[in-house]
Motif scaffolding. Sequence first.
Motif, PDB file in Angstrom:
ATOM      1  N   UNK A  64       0.824  -1.201   0.000  1.00 57.73           N
ATOM      2  CA  UNK A  64       0.000   0.000   0.000  1.00 57.73           C
ATOM      3  C   UNK A  64       0.865   1.259   0.000  1.00 57.73           C
ATOM      4  N   UNK A  65       0.574   2.136  -0.940  1.00 55.54           N
ATOM      5  CA  UNK A  65       1.253   3.426  -1.000  1.00 55.54           C
ATOM      6  C   UNK A  65       2.630   3.416  -1.628  1.00 55.54           C
ATOM      7  N   UNK A  66       3.128   2.235  -2.016  1.00 57.25           N
ATOM      8  CA  UNK A  66       4.496   2.187  -2.549  1.00 57.25           C
ATOM      9  C   UNK A  66       4.623   2.911  -3.881  1.00 57.25           C
ATOM     10  N   UNK A  67       3.539   2.992  -4.634  1.00 57.06           N
ATOM     11  CA  UNK A  67       3.610   3.656  -5.932  1.00 57.06           C
ATOM     12  C   UNK A  67       3.348   5.145  -5.874  1.00 57.06           C
ATOM     13  N   UNK A  68       3.102   5.665  -4.684  1.00 55.05           N
ATOM     14  CA  UNK A  68       2.834   7.101  -4.538  1.00 55.05           C
ATOM     15  C   UNK A  68       4.124   7.802  -4.174  1.00 55.05           C
ATOM     16  N   UNK A  69       4.597   8.630  -5.064  1.00 58.48           N
ATOM     17  CA  UNK A  69       5.858   9.319  -4.806  1.00 58.48           C
ATOM     18  C   UNK A  69       5.606  10.664  -4.155  1.00 58.48           C
ATOM     19  N   UNK A  70       6.493  11.081  -3.281  1.00 57.76           N
ATOM     20  CA  UNK A  70       6.330  12.404  -2.662  1.00 57.76           C
ATOM     21  C   UNK A  70       6.506  13.490  -3.706  1.00 57.76           C
ATOM     22  N   UNK A  71       5.678  14.497  -3.632  1.00 58.36           N
ATOM     23  CA  UNK A  71       5.760  15.597  -4.593  1.00 58.36           C
ATOM     24  C   UNK A  71       5.977  16.904  -3.830  1.00 58.36           C
ATOM     25  N   UNK A  72       7.224  17.207  -3.506  1.00 53.43           N
ATOM     26  CA  UNK A  72       7.492  18.452  -2.782  1.00 53.43           C
ATOM     27  C   UNK A  72       7.035  19.656  -3.591  1.00 53.43           C
ATOM     28  N   UNK A  73       6.465  20.607  -2.906  1.00 57.67           N
ATOM     29  CA  UNK A  73       5.943  21.797  -3.568  1.00 57.67           C
ATOM     30  C   UNK A  73       7.073  22.608  -4.191  1.00 57.67           C
ATOM     31  N   UNK A  74       6.940  22.882  -5.489  1.00 55.67           N
ATOM     32  CA  UNK A  74       7.927  23.697  -6.164  1.00 55.67           C
ATOM     33  C   UNK A  74       7.635  25.175  -5.893  1.00 55.67           C
ATOM     34  N   UNK A  75       8.655  26.013  -5.948  1.00 55.49           N
ATOM     35  CA  UNK A  75       8.427  27.436  -5.671  1.00 55.49           C
ATOM     36  C   UNK A  75       7.655  28.111  -6.792  1.00 55.49           C
ATOM     37  N   UNK A  76       6.855  29.081  -6.423  1.00 58.33           N
ATOM     38  CA  UNK A  76       6.158  29.920  -7.405  1.00 58.33           C
ATOM     39  C   UNK A  76       6.667  31.343  -7.225  1.00 58.33           C
ATOM     40  N   UNK A  77       6.989  31.983  -8.331  1.00 59.32           N
ATOM     41  CA  UNK A  77       7.489  33.356  -8.268  1.00 59.32           C
ATOM     42  C   UNK A  77       6.323  34.335  -8.158  1.00 59.32           C
ATOM     43  N   UNK A  78       6.611  35.513  -7.663  1.00 61.21           N
ATOM     44  CA  UNK A  78       5.620  36.591  -7.686  1.00 61.21           C
ATOM     45  C   UNK A  78       5.680  37.258  -9.060  1.00 61.21           C
ATOM     46  N   UNK A  79       4.685  38.069  -9.357  1.00 57.98           N
ATOM     47  CA  UNK A  79       4.703  38.820 -10.617  1.00 57.98           C
ATOM     48  C   UNK A  79       5.954  39.687 -10.684  1.00 57.98           C
ATOM     49  N   UNK A  80       6.306  40.324  -9.576  1.00 57.13           N
ATOM     50  CA  UNK A  80       7.499  41.177  -9.546  1.00 57.13           C
ATOM     51  C   UNK A  80       8.756  40.384  -9.852  1.00 57.13           C
ATOM     52  N   UNK A  81       8.855  39.173  -9.311  1.00 58.77           N
ATOM     53  CA  UNK A  81      10.036  38.340  -9.561  1.00 58.77           C
ATOM     54  C   UNK A  81      10.106  37.879 -11.010  1.00 58.77           C
ATOM     55  N   UNK A  82       8.962  37.581 -11.598  1.00 59.31           N
ATOM     56  CA  UNK A  82       8.953  37.197 -13.020  1.00 59.31           C
ATOM     57  C   UNK A  82       9.445  38.358 -13.879  1.00 59.31           C
TER      58      UNK A  82
END
Length: 381
Positions: A160-178
């Motif tokens: 159970x759960x072996x096929x579920x990989x952790x998906x760490x949240x990737x960063x999102x930039x602000x409009x100013x940073x873009x």
Amino acid sequence: MGRKRRFGRVRKLPSGRFQARYHGPDGIDRPAPYTFASKTDADRWLTRVEADMLAGTWRDPKLGRVNLGAYLTEWIDHRPGLRVKTIELYRWLYRKCIEPSIGARNLDDITPGRVRAWYAELLAAGVSATTAAKAYRLLRAVLNTAVDDELIRRNPCRIKGAGSEPTPERPAATVAQVLDLADRVPARYRALILLAAFTGLRYGELVALRRRHVDDQAATVTVVATVIEPKDGPLYFGPPKSTAGLRTVTVPAAIRPEVKAHLDAYVPEDPDALVFTSSRGTVLRRSNFQRATTWRTTVAAAGLPDFHFHDLRHTGNTLAAASGASLRTLMARMGHGSTRAALIYQHTSQREDASIADALSKQIKRERARNGHVGEKRKKK
């Protein structure tokens, strides 16, 4: 004297263990695949075999005497519709994670216990949880096909759960940073950054765009292809990841002048000319883009350490969701969803997609007004 068995027979071996034999439905006399510690164990095994024969679920034990490695390799080769990168991933997962431990085993030798031991060995050897999950999913899919082919009765992948990989949240930039990041890259890549963040197109989709895919006012871009870069071999143009990837996306009005300026400065008038290319006019490989923009240094200077190009797409997703768009509209804009879903959204999402673009445009304009951006390209040497 003990009562003679009605089905099969049991004999004691010189080793002290017991062997069971029986005649199958085809009349062939077969031994059990292993010996037993007691006559009772052998009798019970024969009782189960007889029950399978009476129920019509008996299967020839030789069917499972198929090498996993050979079967998995054939499974990959005969799998329809796999993308080149997926094939590369599957072969790499087999070589790294599956072949060393269980690749030489036959299908019917792979028990639930053997799978649990294999999975634990992967993690103990330092294989990341993400890679282990991918390898487990591959093995499970292959063995599901073996069940369909009636080579094995049940899939032994039952963790159970072996096929579920952790998906760490990737960063999102602000409009100013873009906007800051777009200012920092060489001018010929400024529009690439803006479109990636504010339309959510994937890198491969962006570098596959041709002039005819951008309307005259730079109000929309139409995705019909993507550039695929195999690890081995030349890059090539292929279809998007799914039918839902075939889409037209509205460009926020605030960045349309910069897209038009890019077309004027860097793209020949030929309708088939690529919109984004290297400085030599060739297809823009990821590695060339990374070098030309000194990506790691540039994103760090923009306050975005460890920021990947694909995170611009995540940024676009986040900003679009903040505009109040429905999940259905977001899926259509980002090119996600099943074929059926894509067909449903194709005619209904354009007005809502334009609303997303309008909301993004307002955010861009507010940020430029706040920080003195005027949309002009910073000159690069």
